[in-house]
Scaffold this motif. Structure first.
Motif, PDB file in Angstrom:
ATOM      1  N   GLN A   1      -2.364 -52.005  -9.139  1.00 30.25           N
ATOM      2  CA  GLN A   1      -3.827 -52.066  -9.080  1.00 30.25           C
ATOM      3  C   GLN A   1      -4.472 -50.735  -9.434  1.00 30.25           C
ATOM      4  O   GLN A   1      -5.573 -50.699  -9.977  1.00 30.25           O
ATOM      5  CB  GLN A   1      -4.283 -52.512  -7.693  1.00 30.25           C
ATOM      6  N   ALA A   2      -3.827 -49.611  -9.115  1.00 29.98           N
ATOM      7  CA  ALA A   2      -4.412 -48.307  -9.432  1.00 29.98           C
ATOM      8  C   ALA A   2      -4.574 -48.134 -10.936  1.00 29.98           C
ATOM      9  O   ALA A   2      -5.536 -47.534 -11.401  1.00 29.98           O
ATOM     10  CB  ALA A   2      -3.567 -47.173  -8.859  1.00 29.98           C
TER      11      ALA A   2
ATOM     12  N   ILE B   1      -1.763 -41.945  -8.068  1.00 30.87           N
ATOM     13  CA  ILE B   1      -2.252 -42.733  -6.939  1.00 30.87           C
ATOM     14  C   ILE B   1      -1.297 -43.870  -6.612  1.00 30.87           C
ATOM     15  O   ILE B   1      -1.043 -44.179  -5.441  1.00 30.87           O
ATOM     16  CB  ILE B   1      -3.670 -43.267  -7.225  1.00 30.87           C
ATOM     17  N   ASP B   2      -0.732 -44.526  -7.637  1.00 28.86           N
ATOM     18  CA  ASP B   2       0.229 -45.595  -7.392  1.00 28.86           C
ATOM     19  C   ASP B   2       1.443 -45.089  -6.611  1.00 28.86           C
ATOM     20  O   ASP B   2       2.018 -45.808  -5.800  1.00 28.86           O
ATOM     21  CB  ASP B   2       0.691 -46.209  -8.720  1.00 28.86           C
ATOM     22  N   ARG B   3       1.839 -43.834  -6.855  1.00 28.79           N
ATOM     23  CA  ARG B   3       3.004 -43.268  -6.172  1.00 28.79           C
ATOM     24  C   ARG B   3       2.667 -42.682  -4.809  1.00 28.79           C
ATOM     25  O   ARG B   3       3.408 -42.861  -3.846  1.00 28.79           O
ATOM     26  CB  ARG B   3       3.649 -42.168  -7.031  1.00 28.79           C
ATOM     27  N   SER B   4       1.544 -41.975  -4.715  1.00 30.31           N
ATOM     28  CA  SER B   4       1.275 -41.147  -3.527  1.00 30.31           C
ATOM     29  C   SER B   4       0.028 -41.536  -2.753  1.00 30.31           C
ATOM     30  O   SER B   4      -0.283 -40.901  -1.746  1.00 30.31           O
ATOM     31  CB  SER B   4       1.168 -39.675  -3.954  1.00 30.31           C
TER      32      SER B   4
ATOM     33  N   LEU C   1      -7.813 -37.052  -4.446  1.00 34.97           N
ATOM     34  CA  LEU C   1      -9.168 -36.693  -4.030  1.00 34.97           C
ATOM     35  C   LEU C   1      -9.247 -35.240  -3.580  1.00 34.97           C
ATOM     36  O   LEU C   1     -10.251 -34.563  -3.818  1.00 34.97           O
ATOM     37  CB  LEU C   1      -9.629 -37.607  -2.896  1.00 34.97           C
ATOM     38  N   ILE C   2      -8.193 -34.742  -2.938  1.00 35.56           N
ATOM     39  CA  ILE C   2      -8.183 -33.332  -2.546  1.00 35.56           C
ATOM     40  C   ILE C   2      -8.253 -32.447  -3.785  1.00 35.56           C
ATOM     41  O   ILE C   2      -9.042 -31.496  -3.855  1.00 35.56           O
ATOM     42  CB  ILE C   2      -6.929 -33.011  -1.709  1.00 35.56           C
TER      43      ILE C   2
ATOM     44  N   GLN D   1     -12.759 -44.885  -5.857  1.00 32.47           N
ATOM     45  CA  GLN D   1     -12.680 -46.341  -5.998  1.00 32.47           C
ATOM     46  C   GLN D   1     -11.443 -46.903  -5.317  1.00 32.47           C
ATOM     47  O   GLN D   1     -11.514 -47.903  -4.591  1.00 32.47           O
ATOM     48  CB  GLN D   1     -12.678 -46.732  -7.472  1.00 32.47           C
ATOM     49  N   THR D   2     -10.301 -46.271  -5.526  1.00 32.79           N
ATOM     50  CA  THR D   2      -9.065 -46.824  -4.964  1.00 32.79           C
ATOM     51  C   THR D   2      -9.029 -46.672  -3.445  1.00 32.79           C
ATOM     52  O   THR D   2      -8.558 -47.562  -2.736  1.00 32.79           O
ATOM     53  CB  THR D   2      -7.836 -46.151  -5.583  1.00 32.79           C
ATOM     54  N   ILE D   3      -9.524 -45.572  -2.920  1.00 36.81           N
ATOM     55  CA  ILE D   3      -9.450 -45.376  -1.465  1.00 36.81           C
ATOM     56  C   ILE D   3     -10.417 -46.307  -0.730  1.00 36.81           C
ATOM     57  O   ILE D   3     -10.166 -46.710   0.405  1.00 36.81           O
ATOM     58  CB  ILE D   3      -9.696 -43.896  -1.099  1.00 36.81           C
ATOM     59  N   LEU D   4     -11.513 -46.695  -1.388  1.00 36.29           N
ATOM     60  CA  LEU D   4     -12.424 -47.662  -0.759  1.00 36.29           C
ATOM     61  C   LEU D   4     -11.698 -48.965  -0.464  1.00 36.29           C
ATOM     62  O   LEU D   4     -11.796 -49.513   0.636  1.00 36.29           O
ATOM     63  CB  LEU D   4     -13.623 -47.931  -1.676  1.00 36.29           C
TER      64      LEU D   4
END
Length: 455
Positions: free
Chosen positions: A135-136, A323-326, A332-333, A377-380
């Motif tokens: 999805q990422a 993002i898919d991995r971690s 974001l940091i 977007q992904t963290i939401l």
């Protein structure tokens, strides 16, 4: 079903393409019109304050339209609402170049804003329901089109004005509309029978929300000439009234109880507002500075501004794999820290600074934009159930437009009387301070993705 690169099937790639082509219409039209304001001011014989309502009303309609269309996509079917949105954008894009007066042009822009507001929440709902792995990567493509595309607006608008006139800014929507419509018609899943009715909508809540947003818009627009305290008091009063009214509703327009109980989602919206204050302050402030202080022509200005868009696009695929991995938090940091650095690097710009140096400074901000947009977007969606995607996505984009409105207020306060290098440095310090707040909000988020259960 044949699997292609990145683990996505051909149908999934077509689905993403249809949503992406439609989704870019809102952010692209948000910024593309900015370079045409001078021509519109001349054609309709307006003051700058009058012509700026063309932007403000678009922000307002989008801020209100996103949660409405998000709610409708959950109630009436995502494909239906997506197609409705494309139809409204088509009508507005056809009629806007024929506007007999400025009032008509504003009306058609409002229709365009409402139509394009339907595309992101309904499209995101379809993607989340149809794509279960990688999805990422899918959201990475969406990030390029839904947010990064805004950075291309000034460059594309400048090119269209160079070879034509302001009507081309509306007519250039048609390739995206046709492409999105044809693919969506073929590959979008058919909507199930929906039991929702228009009467089920919390229309008093919609009206109260609209009035609240409108009053706050008027207040922020008044800041440059001295804050209107009556508007401030009215905006605060309406906000409290709206909160109390929605809290007591069984089926509220905005689920304020959910926002109150899910602090992480609420703070993600706050962080996205801060992200967009910085982004749009730069997107609308830098072009005027380059032309008025650095004496670059519109075409040169568009090329320099491509640095933000170009580097946003370049880093997004890399960020999506990370993002898919971690997970979303590490990206974001990096993104928020890069935004602090990029904002402070604006202090290096002086009168007569070579365009190449300004280009390199803006590249850093483009990298930050790529990290932050996809990360947000992904963290939401780590904290939102799939069946809540429509309204959550609508509120997410409403947060973007609230940030855009606030950026207008910041620019009016800084550049209202004159545009100069000291004012640019003031914007840099303001963006750096907001970016530090973004870092703090990121650090407080959970380190791992929570498991969000379905209802």
């Amino acid at each position: 079903m044949t699997t292609v690169r990145n683990g996505l099937t051909r149908r999934e790639l077509l689905l993403i393409t249809a949503v992406a082509l439609g989704t870019l219409l809102n952010p692209l039209n948000t910024t593309m019109i900015s370079v045409a304001l001078a021509r519109l001011q001349e054609d309709f014989r307006l003051t700058f304050g009058e012509v700026s309502w063309l932007i403000s009303t678009y922000y307002l309609a989008s801020a209100i339209g996103q949660p409405i269309m998000g709610k409708w996509s959950d109630m009436f079917g995502r494909k239906r609402v997506f197609m409705l949105g494309l139809t409204l954008v088509t009508v507005a894009s056809c009629l806007a170049p024929l506007s007999p007066s400025f009032g008509w042009l504003i009306g058609f822009r409002i229709i365009q804003a409402f139509g394009s507001s339907a595309l992101f929440p309904s499209g995101m709902g379809i993607i989340r329901s149809q794509i279960t792995s990688g999805q990422a990567k899918a959201l990475g493509a969406m990030s390029i089109f839904s947010s990064t595309s805004a950075a291309f607006g000034p460059s594309l608008g400048g090119m269209l004005l160079h070879y034509g006139d302001w009507p081309l800014i509306f007519l250039c929507n048609f390739p995206f509309i046709v492409g999105s419509f044809l693919i969506a018609w073929k590959v979008f899943p058919r909507d199930t029978q929906q039991s929702g009715r228009l009467s089920d909508m919390d229309w008093p809540g919609v009206g109260l929300f609209s009035a609240t947003i409108f009053v706050w818009l008027l207040f922020f627009l008044s800041v440059a000439e001295g804050a209107n305290l009556w508007m401030l008091a009215l905006g605060a009063g309406l906000s409290i009234w709206f909160y109390r009214y929605e809290r007591g509703r069984r089926a509220p327009f905005i689920d304020v109880a959910f926002l109150r109980n899910n602090v992480n989602v609420t703070l993600i919206y706050v962080q996205f507002i801060l992200t967009n204050i910085c982004f749009y302050s730069i997107m609308f402030g830098i072009p005027s500075y380059l032309q008025q202080v650095q004496k670059l022509d519109p075409q040169q200005t568009g090329l320099v501004m491509l640095s933000i868009a170009g580097f946003s696009v370049l880093v997004t695929p890399l960020v999506s794999r990370w993002i898919d991995r971690s997970g979303s938090k590490p990206s974001l940091i990096v993104g928020t820290l890069t935004a602090v650095v990029g904002s402070l690097m604006l202090l290096l710009i002086r009168d007569g600074t070579p365009a190449a140096v300004i280009f390199l400074v803006l590249c850093v901000l483009g990298i930050a934009n790529g990290f932050n947009n996809l990360g947000m977007q992904t963290i939401l969606y780590d904290f939102v159930k799939k069946e809540e995607t429509g309204i959550a996505s609508g509120l997410f984009m409403t947060s973007r437009f609230i940030g855009t409105i606030l950026s207008s207020s910041l620019l009016a306060a800084l550049f209202g009387k004159a545009i100069s290098t000291p004012q640019l440095h003031g914007m840099a310090w303001a963006c750096a301070a907001l970016s530090v707040l973004m870092v703090i909000l990121t650090l407080r988020l959970p380190a791992r993705r929570p498991v969000v259960a379905s209802k």
